[in-house]
Design a protein around this motif. Structure first.
Motif, short mmCIF file in Angstrom:
data_model
loop_
_atom_site.label_atom_id
_atom_site.label_comp_id
_atom_site.label_asym_id
_atom_site.label_seq_id
_atom_site.Cartn_x
_atom_site.Cartn_y
_atom_site.Cartn_z
N VAL A 71 0.56 -6.42 -0.68
CA VAL A 71 1.46 -6.52 0.22
C VAL A 71 2.15 -7.81 0.72
CG1 VAL A 71 1.74 -5.93 2.95
CG2 VAL A 71 0.59 -4.34 1.36
N ASP A 72 1.13 -8.76 0.89
CA ASP A 72 1.54 -10.10 1.08
C ASP A 72 2.59 -10.57 0.09
OD1 ASP A 72 -0.36 -10.23 3.12
OD2 ASP A 72 -1.77 -11.20 2.02
N ILE A 73 2.52 -10.35 -1.13
CA ILE A 73 3.47 -10.77 -2.23
C ILE A 73 4.93 -10.14 -2.01
CG2 ILE A 73 3.83 -10.63 -4.53
CD1 ILE A 73 0.99 -11.05 -5.17
N ILE A 74 4.78 -8.60 -1.53
CA ILE A 74 6.00 -8.07 -1.20
C ILE A 74 6.83 -8.70 -0.22
CG2 ILE A 74 7.16 -5.91 -0.69
CD1 ILE A 74 4.74 -4.50 -2.22
N LEU A 75 5.96 -8.94 1.00
CA LEU A 75 6.73 -9.64 2.11
C LEU A 75 7.14 -10.98 2.03
CD1 LEU A 75 4.19 -8.31 5.02
CD2 LEU A 75 6.64 -7.16 4.23
N ASP A 76 6.38 -11.76 1.01
CA ASP A 76 7.01 -12.94 0.82
C ASP A 76 7.98 -13.07 0.07
OD1 ASP A 76 4.96 -14.43 2.14
OD2 ASP A 76 3.52 -14.78 0.76
N GLU A 77 8.05 -12.28 -1.07
CA GLU A 77 9.54 -12.20 -1.82
C GLU A 77 10.62 -11.71 -1.03
OE1 GLU A 77 9.79 -12.77 -5.08
OE2 GLU A 77 7.96 -13.79 -4.91
N ALA A 78 10.47 -10.84 -0.07
CA ALA A 78 11.37 -10.45 0.70
C ALA A 78 11.91 -11.32 2.01
CB ALA A 78 11.14 -9.08 1.50
N CYS A 79 10.89 -12.42 1.94
CA CYS A 79 11.25 -13.62 2.97
C CYS A 79 11.21 -12.69 4.36
CB CYS A 79 12.49 -14.19 3.00
SG CYS A 79 12.69 -15.11 1.32
N LEU A 124 0.02 1.06 3.82
CA LEU A 124 -1.09 1.82 3.89
C LEU A 124 -1.05 3.30 4.24
CD1 LEU A 124 -2.80 -0.91 6.28
CD2 LEU A 124 -2.80 -0.78 3.66
N LEU A 125 0.04 3.75 4.47
CA LEU A 125 0.31 5.26 4.59
C LEU A 125 0.76 5.95 3.25
CD1 LEU A 125 2.33 5.38 8.06
CD2 LEU A 125 -0.13 5.59 7.59
N LEU A 126 0.91 5.13 2.19
CA LEU A 126 1.28 5.79 1.09
C LEU A 126 0.25 6.65 0.27
CD1 LEU A 126 2.93 2.66 -0.76
CD2 LEU A 126 4.00 4.64 0.22
#
Length: 268
Positions: free
Chosen positions: A46-54, A35-37
């Motif tokens: 963001v949810d997708i990114i965190l899920d892909e990174a486990c 959110l600071l970008l």
């Protein structure tokens, strides 16, 4: 003054264990970075990114004590129950034993994931067990998982409403045990094999209905052919607990449960 080699010899390299398990606070911190970008990412991305990174929080419950399940001692015996899913106070690794009673304080944090109805992402079962070591039926199956009537199973239980806010309670689930190992059983023991063996079973929220070939592979490994379809993981709700059962059927069959560990991972 130049640095001498002896002056840097004391430097110690970081120890890399290869196993980093973030806390809920770690995950919330990483989410805030997006959110600071200059152009903040949307929450769904963001949810997708965190899920892909486990990149998930976790709770592990480990129990080690020998019990036997059979028609004399009880053909279905609950071996352990996990802590309520995604409830503050349940993060981390917990080791329990009948001789060392521990008190767990739940709640009291702002790290709840109640906004996610189904936050579970992965479950890893580590199971140590064996059967009676002999049989007089289906002797051609000895040393395989066929014709085995001692097994592990898992069920879902919903905790008290003061913990989860859910008024629908299903506790315990002892009246719902299957009569024999079925297509959704967690793990069977080797047939007529007395040495303790470790079985590791992993279920994921991205699993789908296995193909016919995959079902045959699962069955040959002692697992229910449809146990890895992902429904168990996807249907878990906040506050749900997993009950692990040691089961046996028919005279002579003896389930020796030695140790078990269940690790549950959820999105924050």
């Amino acid at each position: 003054m130049p640095v001498q080699p002896s002056q840097v010899a004391e430097a110690v390299a970081p120890v890399l264990t290869g196993r980093y398990l973030p806390t809920a606070q770690d995950i919330l911190t990483v989410r805030s970075y997006f959110l600071l970008l200059r152009k903040p990412l949307c929450y769904e991305l963001v949810d997708i990114i965190l899920d892909e990174a486990c990149y998930w929080a976790h709770s592990t419950v480990e129990v080690e004590y020998p019990i036997r399940a059979n028609i004399w001692n009880g053909k279905d015996r609950m071996y352990l129950r996990t802590l309520p899913l995604a409830i503050p106070g349940t993060e981390g690794d917990f080791v329990f034993s009948p001789q060392d009673v521990k008190e767990i304080h739940l709640g009291g944090s702002d790290l709840s994931t109640h906004e996610r109805l189904h936050p579970c992402r992965r479950i890893v079962f580590e199971l140590w067990s064996h059967d009676q070591g002999w049989s007089t039926v289906d002797t051609g199956h000895q040393g395989t998982y066929q014709g085995s009537y001692t097994w592990w199973d898992a069920s879902v239980e919903t905790a008290q409403p003061e913990i989860t806010g859910n008024t629908e309670i299903s506790w315990p689930s002892s009246l719902c045990r299957p009569p024999t190992p079925n297509e959704r059983s967690l793990q069977r023991n080797l047939h007529a094999h007395y040495e303790t063996r470790l079985h590791t079973v992993e279920w994921s929220y991205v699993d789908g209905i296995p193909s016919v070939a995959d079902q045959q592979v699962l069955d040959s490994c002692g697992r229910g052919p449809l146990s890895a379809d992902g429904n168990f993981v996807r249907n878990l709700k906040v506050g749900d607990c997993i009950a692990l059962w040691a089961s046996a059927r028919f005279p002579g069959w003896d389930m020796h449960a030695e140790k078990a560990k269940i690790s549950v991972y959820w999105a924050v």
